[in-house]
Design a protein around this motif. Structure first.
Motif, PDB file in Angstrom:
ATOM      1  N   THR A  13       0.835  -1.207   0.000  1.00 37.61           N
ATOM      2  CA  THR A  13       0.000   0.000   0.000  1.00 37.61           C
ATOM      3  C   THR A  13       0.870   1.257   0.000  1.00 37.61           C
ATOM      4  N   LEU A  17       0.963   3.791  -3.200  1.00 39.73           N
ATOM      5  CA  LEU A  17       0.505   5.175  -3.089  1.00 39.73           C
ATOM      6  C   LEU A  17       1.613   6.162  -3.424  1.00 39.73           C
ATOM      7  N   LEU A  29      -2.937   9.657  -6.348  1.00 38.36           N
ATOM      8  CA  LEU A  29      -3.054   8.973  -5.058  1.00 38.36           C
ATOM      9  C   LEU A  29      -4.513   8.614  -4.776  1.00 38.36           C
ATOM     10  N   ALA A  33      -6.135   4.804  -4.524  1.00 41.32           N
ATOM     11  CA  ALA A  33      -6.861   4.400  -3.321  1.00 41.32           C
ATOM     12  C   ALA A  33      -8.265   3.904  -3.661  1.00 41.32           C
ATOM     13  N   GLY A 276      -3.392   0.415  -8.166  1.00 43.91           N
ATOM     14  CA  GLY A 276      -4.575   0.334  -7.317  1.00 43.91           C
ATOM     15  C   GLY A 276      -5.102  -1.075  -7.154  1.00 43.91           C
TER      16      GLY A 276
END
Length: 355
Positions: A13, A17, A29, A33, A276
């Protein structure tokens, strides 16, 4: 337990990001997400199903599933798969498909949309076979008894699941696919495409699942002392684990179709899609291992039933999506609702038993 199981997901993660920000700024970003949440919401049922299979493997193969398997899931399905389907459907060289994805995102999305019927037919038939083989088997534990008992009796008929799946495929190819063709203008014959892709999905299921079952059966026979050839259990355990791992990867790929296609509603950028969806896939993998190590499926006996009903619903959604657009929120809610209902039924059963 929680940190140990999810530490790789947390690390991915952070990297994903940061990678999104470096690639396309702070807006990226948010996109990364959103895609990660989309993937987790659409694939929660995948984690439950995978957990039921993964618990048969030892700790080594569970680590393989979480490490090597995630590389296949991220780079194979979330990055390479969209490129491959464009390359095949548009008859482009892979490097040209990548160039198109990076330079002409609108055209790239159009080509992916054109390839959707074949993707949906393949994934839909693979998932339908999983659902049918589950629901037609006579199991000691039954969630919806009024539905499952008569279906279990019908399941005594040999090859019923294959026959039922082929009937569904024929109906799909002559209705949804034919209607799609009428609205498709210059596109290739969708009915033939759906029929061929659906048969390919069914054959893939039969081959991979059959090999996995064969080696599992040989392994069980050896453990019971039935092997007359003097083979050791190690080799067969390795082969059994390998084909079970392969089955898990194909299963994950089938679950990934809706996430990959749905991601185009958020962005056309394959780099952001890979970041993602890759993060989401990592959480699904970690959740699978967590369910196995916590013994959740043993404590909540109807969870596996709910997940398989969710698989059946997803298979139906994929086949219907050949003609009609189905919102990803609807798809996700169906799966979550069925698993939630199964979880609540399990809680009530545990309370009744304890009382």
């Amino acid at each position: 337990m929680l940190w140990k199981t999810f530490r790789w997901a947390f690390a991915v993660t952070a990297v994903g990001l940061v990678g999104g920000v470096l690639y396309d700024g702070w807006t990226a970003l948010g996109i990364v997400a959103i895609l990660a949440v989309l993937e987790v919401s659409l694939s929660f049922d995948n984690a439950v199903i995978n957990a039921g299979i993964l618990k048969k493997l030892n700790a080594f193969w569970q680590r393989i599933f979480l490490t090597v398997g995630i590389l296949i899931a991220v780079f194979g399905m979330r990055l390479l798969f969209p490129v491959v389907i464009v390359s095949v459907s548009a008859r482009l060289a892979p490097q040209d498909a990548v160039h198109l994805a990076l330079t002409d995102k609108e055209r790239y999305q159009e080509l992916v949309t054109d390839a959707h019927p074949s993707i949906a037919a393949f994934g839909g038939m693979f998932l339908l076979m999983i659902f049918l083989d589950f629901i037609l088997e006579d199991r000691e534990t039954k969630w919806l008894g009024r539905v499952e008992r008569p279906l279990a009796r019908l399941g005594r008929i040999d090859m019923l699941s294959v026959c039922a799946a082929l009937v569904v495929l024929l109906v799909t190819s002559t209705t949804f696919a034919a209607e799609a063709h009428q609205h498709g203008g210059h596109h290739a014959d969708k009915a033939q495409t759906v029929l061929i892709s659906g048969v390919a999905g069914l054959v893939t299921y039969l081959v991979v699942h059959g090999l996995s079952g064969f080696f599992e059966g040989r392994l069980a026979g050896e453990e019971d002392g039935e092997d007359a050839n003097g083979r050791t259990g190690t080799a067969l355990a390795g082969r059994a684990a390998f084909f079970t791992f392969l089955y898990l990867e194909v299963l994950d790929a089938s679950f990934s179709f809706d996430g990959v296609i749905g991601a185009f509603a958020v962005t056309n950028d394959i780099v952001l899609m890979a970041l993602g969806l890759g993060i989401g896939a990592m959480y699904v993998r970690s959740l699978t291992v967590y369910l196995v190590r916590k013994g959740t499926l043993d404590d909540y006996v109807y969870l596996e039933h709910g997940a398989h009903y969710a698989i059946g619903a997803l298979a139906a959604v994929l086949l219907v999506s050949i003609r009609y657009e189905v919102n990803d929120i609807v798809t996700g809610l169906i799966g979550v609702s069925l698993i939630g209902a199964a979880f609540w039924s399990s809680v009530r059963l545990n309370r009744a038993t304890a009382g």
